[in-house]
Design an enzyme around this catalytic site. Structure first.
Site, mmCIF file in Angstrom:
data_model
loop_
_atom_site.group_PDB
_atom_site.id
_atom_site.type_symbol
_atom_site.label_atom_id
_atom_site.label_comp_id
_atom_site.label_asym_id
_atom_site.label_seq_id
_atom_site.Cartn_x
_atom_site.Cartn_y
_atom_site.Cartn_z
ATOM 1 N N GLY A 143 23.556 20.759 -24.974
ATOM 2 C CA GLY A 143 23.249 21.087 -23.582
ATOM 3 C C GLY A 143 21.741 20.959 -23.393
ATOM 4 O O GLY A 143 21.231 20.050 -22.740
ATOM 5 N N CYS A 201 9.222 42.234 -7.810
ATOM 6 C CA CYS A 201 8.741 43.602 -7.882
ATOM 7 C C CYS A 201 9.166 44.186 -9.218
ATOM 8 O O CYS A 201 10.056 45.033 -9.296
ATOM 9 C CB CYS A 201 9.328 44.386 -6.716
ATOM 10 S SG CYS A 201 8.519 45.932 -6.494
ATOM 11 N N GLY A 219 23.399 23.139 -29.883
ATOM 12 C CA GLY A 219 22.350 23.894 -30.554
ATOM 13 C C GLY A 219 21.087 23.216 -31.025
ATOM 14 O O GLY A 219 20.113 23.921 -31.328
HETATM 15 N N1 LLP Z 1 28.698 24.902 -27.008
HETATM 16 C C1 LLP Z 1 28.898 26.229 -26.941
HETATM 17 C C2 LLP Z 1 30.202 26.764 -27.292
HETATM 18 C C3 LLP Z 1 27.845 27.071 -26.531
HETATM 19 O O1 LLP Z 1 28.061 28.391 -26.490
HETATM 20 C C4 LLP Z 1 26.600 26.518 -26.179
HETATM 21 C C5 LLP Z 1 25.520 27.365 -25.733
HETATM 22 C C6 LLP Z 1 26.448 25.119 -26.239
HETATM 23 C C7 LLP Z 1 27.517 24.351 -26.678
HETATM 24 C C8 LLP Z 1 25.170 24.436 -25.884
HETATM 25 O O2 LLP Z 1 24.128 24.783 -26.735
HETATM 26 P P1 LLP Z 1 22.706 24.013 -26.625
HETATM 27 O O3 LLP Z 1 22.909 22.597 -27.131
HETATM 28 O O4 LLP Z 1 22.303 24.011 -25.196
HETATM 29 O O5 LLP Z 1 21.807 24.801 -27.482
HETATM 30 N N2 LLP Z 1 20.781 30.939 -22.123
HETATM 31 C C9 LLP Z 1 20.235 30.666 -23.433
HETATM 32 C C10 LLP Z 1 21.091 29.710 -24.206
HETATM 33 C C11 LLP Z 1 22.501 30.194 -24.389
HETATM 34 C C12 LLP Z 1 23.348 29.176 -25.059
HETATM 35 C C13 LLP Z 1 24.765 29.537 -24.946
HETATM 36 N N3 LLP Z 1 25.651 28.608 -25.530
HETATM 37 C C14 LLP Z 1 18.820 30.134 -23.289
HETATM 38 O O6 LLP Z 1 18.319 30.090 -22.162
HETATM 39 O O7 LLP Z 1 18.161 29.793 -24.272
#
Ligand code: LLP
Length: 431
Positions: A292, A361, A248
């Site tokens: 991530g 489109c 996050g």
């Molecule tokens: N761990 C879990 C359990 C998660 O659900 C997520 C992200 C992460 C780690 C990684 O989070 P990060 O460090 O990347 O913020 N598609 C959306 C983001 C969805 C995130 C879903 N879960 C976007 O494009 O912003």
């Protein structure tokens, strides 16, 4: 520039990791995603070092591979000695294909099918992050049939609202993920799990959301989870060994956003964990995090070729590019911020305010609105910055548009890591 791996060369072209992006577009075609491998490695090391230093022995990051999943990234992550978070059998398959040792993997998912569970146990996935008790029953049964004891974490919802985009908030009680502490269901789940013979409860997981700049919700979640560990110890005599705080931390997409110091972020969370573990007289658990976005986002940019410019007097200007929501659906989905520039004319004055539109489109197929650019010409190369996370991994073939190629840069050399899809790829599964 937005990040230190970006620059401008003597031709007034945008560079990534010192490499001319316009010449990359000429060589590989557009749309093209370009990844700076050194940046990915730097980000992984930053988390690895800071987590060991501030959280202590055994604490470590897991790359949340949903942000960008392909064989190449699993190889880089493996080389850096970092584990992974997986959310599907498809990601697991990709990691296995890349030679990743999935003992260092944590498998998520709020609806793991029996096939998912069987496949993951067969592959030897290190931990399941269990989302609900029906899943737990199946893991226990399938592990029993194989004569194994499967290590797991329980995913809990701590009831924290991180105030990010609603679609990417996940830690609130009203969520499809995990088991709520507040309702007493987590206690019941712990009691139930501890009776199972073929799962071993190693600890707890929570994830509050994504693209969060404020450290406070993380500190609150950590403090709450530690106090929960203490209450479980008191009620059941079970002390969790692992606390996984999920992912996050936010990433800078535009100038007005801060560039987070992830080590300082971790240090701050650690101070809460130290305080709370001391208060409850607990052994410090191994802390895991699942970044991530903050591992891959700023390593990457996407290059497009400008097609047309449409000026509507009294309304606005549209600049059309040869990609769009199929390779980057994030503006269409979340109105996400992006920095856009004309990679081929970085010295020209950005006095033309426009909307950058894709080629689908569909009117909502936009990449960004109110973008100041030099007035583009057909053939100019346009760059969208910070596209490494949740772009390729969320890409589609909408309108039968092939997914772009992805190349990586290492020591000034470019090499392909994902081939551009062909038209033949598009009809491969059509009967
Ligand atoms: N761990 C879990 C359990 C998660 O659900 C997520 C992200 C992460 C780690 C990684 O989070 P990060 O460090 O990347 O913020 N598609 C959306 C983001 C969805 C995130 C879903 N879960 C976007 O494009 O912003």
């Amino acid at each position: 520039m937005l990040h230190t791996n970006l620059g401008i060369n003597e031709k007034n072209h945008l560079t990534l990791a010192g490499v001319d992006t316009v010449s990359l577009a000429e060589t590989y075609g557009t749309p093209l995603m370009v990844m700076d491998e050194e940046r990915i490695r730097r980000n992984l090391r930053l988390y690895k070092d800071a987590m060991r230093r501030f959280f202590g022995e055994g604490s470590r990051p897991l790359f949340a591979s949903k942000a960008f999943s392909c064989k190449y990234i699993y190889r880089v992550v493996r080389e850096e000695g970092v584990g992974i978070d997986l959310v599907s059998s498809g990601e697991l398959y990709t990691a296995v294909e890349a030679g990743f040792d999935v003992k260092n993997a944590f498998l998520h998912g709020n609806n793991k099918t029996d096939d998912d569970i069987r496949y993951a146990i067969e592959c030897g996935v290190g931990h399941f992050v269990v989302d609900n008790l029906t899943e737990l029953d199946r893991i226990d049964e399938i592990a029993a049939a194989r004569g194994l004891v499967q290590p797991i974490l329980l995913r809990l919802t701590p009831g924290i609202d991180p105030h990010t985009h609603a679609a990417i908030t996940t830690g609130k009680v009203d969520s499809k993920f995990g088991i709520a502490i507040e309702t007493g269901q987590a206690d019941a789940a712990v009691a139930y799990t501890l009776k199972k013979r073929n799962v071993r409860l190693d600890g707890f997981h929570c994830h509050i959301g994504s693209q969060i700049f404020d450290v406070k919700p993380f500190c609150d979640a950590a403090a709450l989870m530690i106090s929960y560990i203490a209450s479980v110890k008191k009620a059941f005599g079970y002390e969790a060994k692992i606390l996984n705080l999920g992912g996050g931390p936010g990433v800078r997409y535009i100038e007005s956003q801060p560039e987070l110091d992830y080590a300082a972020f971790i240090e701050k969370i650690a101070s809460f964990i130290d305080r709370e573990t001391a208060r409850y007289n607990l052994k410090k658990p191994e802390i895991l995090m699942e970044p991530g976005r903050s591992i891959v986002a700023d390593s990457c940019l996407t290059l497009y070729t400008v097609g047309g410019v449409k000026e509507i007097p009294g309304f606005k200007n549209y600049v059309s590019i040869d990609g769009g929501m199929p390779d980057n659906p994030r503006y269409a989905l979340y109105q996400s911020d992006y920095t856009v520039c004309l990679a081929s004319r970085m010295a020209d004055k950005p006095d033309f305010l426009c909307t950058v539109a894709g080629r689908c489109c569909e009117s909502g197929d936009l990449i960004q609105e109110n973008v100041p650019l030099p007035r583009p010409n057909r053939g100019d190369i346009l760059a969208v910055l910070v596209t490494g996370a949740y772009n390729y991994s969320m890409a589609s073939n909408y309108n039968r548009i092939p997914r772009p190629a992805v190349i990586a840069l290492r020591n000034g050399e470019a090499f392909p890591v994902i081939r551009r899809e062909s038209f033949a790829d598009l009809t491969r599964n059509d009967l």
